[in-house]
Design a protein around this motif. Sequence first.
Motif, mmCIF file in Angstrom:
data_model
loop_
_atom_site.group_PDB
_atom_site.id
_atom_site.type_symbol
_atom_site.label_atom_id
_atom_site.label_comp_id
_atom_site.label_asym_id
_atom_site.label_seq_id
_atom_site.Cartn_x
_atom_site.Cartn_y
_atom_site.Cartn_z
ATOM 1 N N THR A 137 37.686 20.236 37.501
ATOM 2 C CA THR A 137 38.839 19.615 36.840
ATOM 3 C C THR A 137 39.221 20.347 35.559
ATOM 4 O OG1 THR A 137 37.314 18.084 35.733
ATOM 5 C CG2 THR A 137 38.307 17.346 37.796
ATOM 6 N N ILE A 138 38.234 20.862 34.848
ATOM 7 C CA ILE A 138 38.525 21.565 33.596
ATOM 8 C C ILE A 138 39.296 22.847 33.872
ATOM 9 C CG2 ILE A 138 37.453 22.852 31.708
ATOM 10 C CD1 ILE A 138 35.351 20.730 31.532
ATOM 11 N N ILE A 139 38.829 23.627 34.828
ATOM 12 C CA ILE A 139 39.508 24.890 35.152
ATOM 13 C C ILE A 139 40.897 24.618 35.702
ATOM 14 C CG2 ILE A 139 39.400 26.977 36.527
ATOM 15 C CD1 ILE A 139 37.328 26.879 34.308
ATOM 16 N N LYS A 145 47.882 24.211 32.330
ATOM 17 C CA LYS A 145 48.373 24.303 30.960
ATOM 18 C C LYS A 145 48.843 25.712 30.637
ATOM 19 C CE LYS A 145 47.082 23.114 26.218
ATOM 20 N NZ LYS A 145 46.002 22.571 25.352
ATOM 21 N N LEU A 146 48.121 26.705 31.147
ATOM 22 C CA LEU A 146 48.527 28.093 30.908
ATOM 23 C C LEU A 146 49.893 28.387 31.529
ATOM 24 C CD1 LEU A 146 45.436 30.459 31.333
ATOM 25 C CD2 LEU A 146 46.847 30.141 29.309
ATOM 26 N N LEU A 147 50.040 28.005 32.786
ATOM 27 C CA LEU A 147 51.269 28.342 33.494
ATOM 28 C C LEU A 147 52.467 27.551 32.979
ATOM 29 C CD1 LEU A 147 49.889 28.587 37.145
ATOM 30 C CD2 LEU A 147 50.418 30.452 35.565
ATOM 31 N N GLU A 148 52.223 26.376 32.392
ATOM 32 C CA GLU A 148 53.324 25.573 31.866
ATOM 33 C C GLU A 148 53.702 25.944 30.444
ATOM 34 O OE1 GLU A 148 52.079 21.566 32.243
ATOM 35 O OE2 GLU A 148 52.521 21.433 34.406
ATOM 36 N N TYR A 149 52.962 26.857 29.850
ATOM 37 C CA TYR A 149 53.244 27.216 28.456
ATOM 38 C C TYR A 149 54.572 27.962 28.358
ATOM 39 C CZ TYR A 149 52.889 29.421 23.882
ATOM 40 O OH TYR A 149 53.137 29.841 22.607
ATOM 41 N N ARG A 150 55.325 27.610 27.347
ATOM 42 C CA ARG A 150 56.568 28.309 27.029
ATOM 43 C C ARG A 150 56.589 28.598 25.547
ATOM 44 N NH1 ARG A 150 56.125 28.461 31.530
ATOM 45 N NH2 ARG A 150 57.577 28.001 33.245
ATOM 46 N N ASP A 151 56.948 29.824 25.210
ATOM 47 C CA ASP A 151 57.002 30.218 23.804
ATOM 48 C C ASP A 151 58.155 29.484 23.112
ATOM 49 O OD1 ASP A 151 56.620 31.413 21.411
ATOM 50 O OD2 ASP A 151 57.545 33.328 21.968
ATOM 51 N N GLY A 160 50.822 24.437 20.362
ATOM 52 C CA GLY A 160 49.738 25.402 20.318
ATOM 53 C C GLY A 160 50.219 26.814 20.573
ATOM 54 N N ARG A 161 49.275 27.625 21.021
ATOM 55 C CA ARG A 161 49.591 29.020 21.308
ATOM 56 C C ARG A 161 48.665 29.505 22.401
ATOM 57 N NH1 ARG A 161 45.730 32.315 19.443
ATOM 58 N NH2 ARG A 161 44.295 31.517 17.842
ATOM 59 N N LEU A 162 49.012 30.630 22.978
ATOM 60 C CA LEU A 162 48.175 31.231 24.003
ATOM 61 C C LEU A 162 46.982 31.937 23.364
ATOM 62 C CD1 LEU A 162 50.912 32.765 26.331
ATOM 63 C CD2 LEU A 162 49.404 30.848 26.869
ATOM 64 N N PRO A 163 45.881 32.044 24.069
ATOM 65 C CA PRO A 163 44.740 32.796 23.526
ATOM 66 C C PRO A 163 45.083 34.266 23.390
ATOM 67 C CG PRO A 163 44.362 32.239 25.823
ATOM 68 C CD PRO A 163 45.595 31.497 25.408
ATOM 69 N N THR A 164 44.530 34.885 22.375
ATOM 70 C CA THR A 164 44.830 36.293 22.103
ATOM 71 C C THR A 164 43.765 37.250 22.602
ATOM 72 O OG1 THR A 164 43.818 36.097 19.911
ATOM 73 C CG2 THR A 164 46.189 35.667 20.073
ATOM 74 N N SER A 165 42.638 36.727 23.054
ATOM 75 C CA SER A 165 41.557 37.599 23.509
ATOM 76 C C SER A 165 40.740 36.872 24.571
ATOM 77 C CB SER A 165 40.649 38.001 22.342
ATOM 78 O OG SER A 165 39.968 36.870 21.824
ATOM 79 N N PRO A 166 40.013 37.613 25.402
ATOM 80 C CA PRO A 166 39.153 36.964 26.401
ATOM 81 C C PRO A 166 38.095 36.070 25.762
ATOM 82 C CG PRO A 166 39.475 39.296 26.934
ATOM 83 C CD PRO A 166 40.046 39.086 25.570
ATOM 84 N N GLN A 167 37.545 36.499 24.616
ATOM 85 C CA GLN A 167 36.531 35.682 23.946
ATOM 86 C C GLN A 167 37.105 34.334 23.506
ATOM 87 O OE1 GLN A 167 37.229 38.829 23.216
ATOM 88 N NE2 GLN A 167 35.330 40.012 23.517
ATOM 89 N N GLU A 168 38.322 34.342 22.992
ATOM 90 C CA GLU A 168 38.925 33.085 22.553
ATOM 91 C C GLU A 168 39.167 32.154 23.731
ATOM 92 O OE1 GLU A 168 42.942 31.374 20.332
ATOM 93 O OE2 GLU A 168 42.585 33.539 20.426
#
Length: 362
Positions: A137-139, A145-151, A160-168
């Motif tokens: 469910t988390i994934i 949430k990622l695909l629905e994000y709009r700048d 919010g904002r998109l992550p800027t790095s794989p670690q984040e």
Amino acid sequence: MDIFHISSQQATMCSEAPLGLPADGFLWVDTTREEIADHIETWRDEIERISGVAIYDLHLTDIMNLTHSSYFDSTNDYEMVVFRKLRMPTTAGEAANKQAQTESDAAPSTLRKLVTQPVIFIVMDRLVITVHAENSTIIRAARTKLLEYRDRGNTSSRHGRLPTSPQEWMLRLLNTMVDQYLDLRQPLTTQIDRWQRALLNPRRPFNDWIALLDARIALRKLDHLCEEQHDALQELRDHIIDTYRTGEDGREKDLLLVRTNDVIEHIGRVLGNARRLESSLESAVQMHFSAMSHRTSEIMRTLTVITALFMPLTLITGIFGMNFEVMPLLKDKIGFWLIMGAMAMIVVGLLAYFRRKHYLEG
């Protein structure tokens, strides 16, 4: 295997595997363990074709190990994090069964069966790989949430904002997984409180000892689980600090450390709560046996007082029950009433003495 390209503006799902890493942003390769179970070597070759990095054989074994504990490991090419998350009910039947158990007098499923499963994170410079069980469910929520994000520019910070790095991105997912454990606090606390009241109820004997033992085992399991998670995230934090090189963006490193410290702090809260609940459970059991001991002592005191009251009366009746022909008051007309009066005075005198000595309090 689903591949997402996450840039500073948007996140998109790739229709086909890219030939290399992107110049802008990074890739997220999301894989279920069931997809690669029968052809894990092919999956490794595909990852190597995308990133140019080959995953070690021992790490492939760790990926398929369902009993692996939480831990952190690093190589020259990538970092690997194994994190055990809660397995939540995935079907309507499981959810209904869990709700029925929670509402019953028995221990809820979160106490009796604390089921966890490993989630694997492999982090490279511009690539993060997740390997997990199906129906996570988390994934699934993170992908949506990622695909629905709009700048939305700087008009609002609520989105919010998109992550800027794989670690984040890995730390964001880890934080959400830890929050699942924090959600256990309310049902666990409620059940422990219910048991405490049942253990100290003098009118109804407590018989649910098996469920109580299962709860203690579950809390101890949660304690060990959190310790492993804490150690793994602490090693990740140390790795971020140790691999920082002069001239790199210090702000990015600081943001990663802040997120890592936040996840570690959440794990510490879960660990502290589990230990407090375990201590409360043990204290309730000790109070139960103390109350039982006190009740037994009160019963024995009552019986002792009754015995002390009847001992002189028994002595008198025993004396006058002896088969002698000549005894005082034996043939007197008021002898019986004299003896009964004397016995009553003895009882009243003993009661007054016991009350003065506070033997009859409570």
